[in-house]
Design a protein around this motif. Structure first.
Motif, PDB file in Angstrom:
ATOM      1  N   ILE A  93       2.201   2.787   4.807  1.00 14.21           N
ATOM      2  CA  ILE A  93       3.107   3.554   3.949  1.00 14.21           C
ATOM      3  C   ILE A  93       4.346   2.737   3.612  1.00 14.21           C
ATOM      4  CG2 ILE A  93       4.643   5.570   3.872  1.00 14.21           C
ATOM      5  CD1 ILE A  93       2.526   7.067   5.524  1.00 14.21           C
ATOM      6  N   ALA A  94       4.899   2.026   4.632  1.00 13.22           N
ATOM      7  CA  ALA A  94       6.092   1.198   4.408  1.00 13.22           C
ATOM      8  C   ALA A  94       5.798   0.082   3.403  1.00 13.22           C
ATOM      9  CB  ALA A  94       6.579   0.608   5.729  1.00 13.22           C
ATOM     10  N   GLU A  95       4.618  -0.523   3.531  1.00 14.65           N
ATOM     11  CA  GLU A  95       4.230  -1.582   2.585  1.00 14.65           C
ATOM     12  C   GLU A  95       4.066  -1.029   1.177  1.00 14.65           C
ATOM     13  OE1 GLU A  95       0.707  -3.140   4.335  1.00 14.65           O
ATOM     14  OE2 GLU A  95       1.763  -4.312   5.878  1.00 14.65           O
ATOM     15  N   GLN A  96       3.483   0.165   1.087  1.00 12.72           N
ATOM     16  CA  GLN A  96       3.311   0.792  -0.226  1.00 12.72           C
ATOM     17  C   GLN A  96       4.656   1.140  -0.851  1.00 12.72           C
ATOM     18  OE1 GLN A  96       0.740   4.063   0.828  1.00 12.72           O
ATOM     19  NE2 GLN A  96      -1.139   2.898   0.409  1.00 12.72           N
ATOM     20  N   LEU A  97       5.600   1.647  -0.014  1.00 13.38           N
ATOM     21  CA  LEU A  97       6.933   1.973  -0.519  1.00 13.38           C
ATOM     22  C   LEU A  97       7.671   0.722  -0.973  1.00 13.38           C
ATOM     23  CD1 LEU A  97       8.112   4.674   2.055  1.00 13.38           C
ATOM     24  CD2 LEU A  97       7.577   5.028  -0.351  1.00 13.38           C
ATOM     25  N   ALA A  98       7.543  -0.361  -0.183  1.00 14.91           N
ATOM     26  CA  ALA A  98       8.201  -1.619  -0.554  1.00 14.91           C
ATOM     27  C   ALA A  98       7.636  -2.139  -1.878  1.00 14.91           C
ATOM     28  CB  ALA A  98       8.007  -2.654   0.551  1.00 14.91           C
ATOM     29  N   ASP A  99       6.320  -2.020  -2.032  1.00 12.30           N
ATOM     30  CA  ASP A  99       5.687  -2.465  -3.280  1.00 12.30           C
ATOM     31  C   ASP A  99       6.133  -1.595  -4.455  1.00 12.30           C
ATOM     32  OD1 ASP A  99       3.855  -4.285  -4.548  1.00 12.30           O
ATOM     33  OD2 ASP A  99       2.480  -2.603  -4.803  1.00 12.30           O
ATOM     34  N   ALA A 100       6.230  -0.271  -4.208  1.00  7.59           N
ATOM     35  CA  ALA A 100       6.687   0.635  -5.259  1.00  7.59           C
ATOM     36  C   ALA A 100       8.136   0.337  -5.642  1.00  7.59           C
ATOM     37  CB  ALA A 100       6.554   2.089  -4.792  1.00  7.59           C
ATOM     38  N   ASN A 101       8.969   0.037  -4.649  1.00  6.87           N
ATOM     39  CA  ASN A 101      10.368  -0.307  -4.923  1.00  6.87           C
ATOM     40  C   ASN A 101      10.469  -1.589  -5.739  1.00  6.87           C
ATOM     41  OD1 ASN A 101      12.006   1.745  -3.926  1.00  6.87           O
ATOM     42  ND2 ASN A 101      11.841   1.000  -1.831  1.00  6.87           N
ATOM     43  N   ARG A 102       9.615  -2.554  -5.388  1.00  6.80           N
ATOM     44  CA  ARG A 102       9.627  -3.826  -6.116  1.00  6.80           C
ATOM     45  C   ARG A 102       9.228  -3.598  -7.580  1.00  6.80           C
ATOM     46  NH1 ARG A 102       5.764  -6.927  -7.681  1.00  6.80           N
ATOM     47  NH2 ARG A 102       4.195  -5.836  -6.417  1.00  6.80           N
TER      48      ARG A 102
END
Length: 330
Positions: A93-102
């Motif tokens: 989830i954290a990786e997905q959020l970081a990717d979404a933020n990017r």
């Protein structure tokens, strides 16, 4: 004294200790349930060569201890496995959020750059028309052109705010430090907020203490920060005054104090006003335009140049924002 017990008598009657074992017996074997806190994890099977085997008290106690210890070990292993699965799930989830933020930052930057060109074109032609390059304008046309330019400037401000926020999020904001006097900065701020000030019945008051020294800082970032706060002060103040005072503080600091007599901020919302896309709640506050990024950007810019922002406010009486920065560059 140890007594002998037939397997069929094992755990007969009342449960022994805190365990709730039930033993299933066969002619040559015995099954001891592996249970912990009501949860079944399996069984321990004991086989006997003798057909009429009797267990001693020590053997019974040993079976209980082994089953109980095994149950605890299996329970802990299961919990550990569940924790590992949960940790992995949170990591995904954290990786997905970081990717979404990017992706969000890239989208904001790309869209803002694309919007800036047509807005600049609109403003360019607006200046030409306003200067009479295509012929003289009537008073009504001049008023219409003024409103057009005012809204174009507002839109450009929103685009610039999105660009600034995008750069801050991606860590692309460097420092350009130089030594200088605060007075030219105040002149730039006057020009920056002139269009907002023109709609108000007051003029912003600017004051500089006689003992304010030269400052070594990133003037562009400081100006953007103060312009955001000053614009908010003017926007939320219909009557009274807005003042910007520059004073020398302790420990080789200089403070820029922006005070107003506007609508004020509820005390419970003061800790939240620097959150991104945060705007004041309430019908009165919602009637004012803005992206909710101005104070977020200001806080980040001030921290980049080694300063801090403090806020005091009372609903109906106004707000005071104090931006304190070091005299020497950070």
């Amino acid at each position: 004294m140890t007594r002998n017990v037939h397997p069929k008598q094992l755990f007969a009657g009342e449960p022994q200790g805190q365990q709730d074992f039930a033993v299933h017996l066969f002619p040559t074997s015995m099954a001891v349930p592996i249970m912990f806190r009501g949860e079944m994890h399996g069984v321990i099977l004991l086989g006997f060569e003798q057909e009429d085997r009797e267990l001693t008290s020590r053997e019974i106690q040993f079976c209980q201890i082994v089953a109980f210890a095994t149950a605890i070990a299996l329970s802990n292993a299961k919990k550990y496995e569940e924790l590992q699965v949960e940790a992995r799930r949170r990591q995904i989830i954290a990786e997905q959020l970081a990717d979404a933020n990017r992706l969000k930052s890239e989208y904001l930057a790309s869209t803002s750059h694309e919007l800036r060109t047509p807005i600049a074109t609109i403003m360019g032609y607006g200046h030409l028309l306003g200067d009479g390059a295509c012929g003289p304008l009537t008073q009504e046309q001049k008023k219409a052109m003024g409103r057009l330019m005012e809204n174009a400037r507002g839109l450009l401000g929103i685009v610039d705010a999105l660009l600034d926020y995008s750069k801050i999020e991606k860590g692309e904001t460097g420092l350009f430090v130089k030594r200088g006097d605060v007075r030219p900065l105040l002149d730039q701020l006057r020009q920056e907020v002139a269009h907002l000030e023109s709609r108000k019945p007051y003029k912003v008051r600017y004051e500089v203490g006689d003992d304010v020294p030269l400052i070594e800082t990133d003037w562009g970032k400081l100006k953007n920060c103060l312009a955001n706060i000053l614009s908010n002060a003017i926007k939320f103040t219909d009557q009274g005054e807005v003042r910007l005072s520059v004073v020398r503080g302790a420990n080789s600091n200089v403070s820029f104090v922006i005070s107003d007599t506007g609508i004020g901020i509820p005390k419970d919302l003061i800790p939240l006003i620097f959150d991104k896309f945060r705007q004041l709640d309430g019908k009165a506050a919602r009637s004012y335009e803005g992206t909710g990024l101005g104070l977020t950007i200001s806080k980040n810019l001030v921290e980049l140049i080694g300063g801090k922002i403090e806020v005091e406010s009372e609903v109906g009486k106004g707000s005071t924002f104090k931006v304190t920065i070091p005299v020497a560059g950070s």
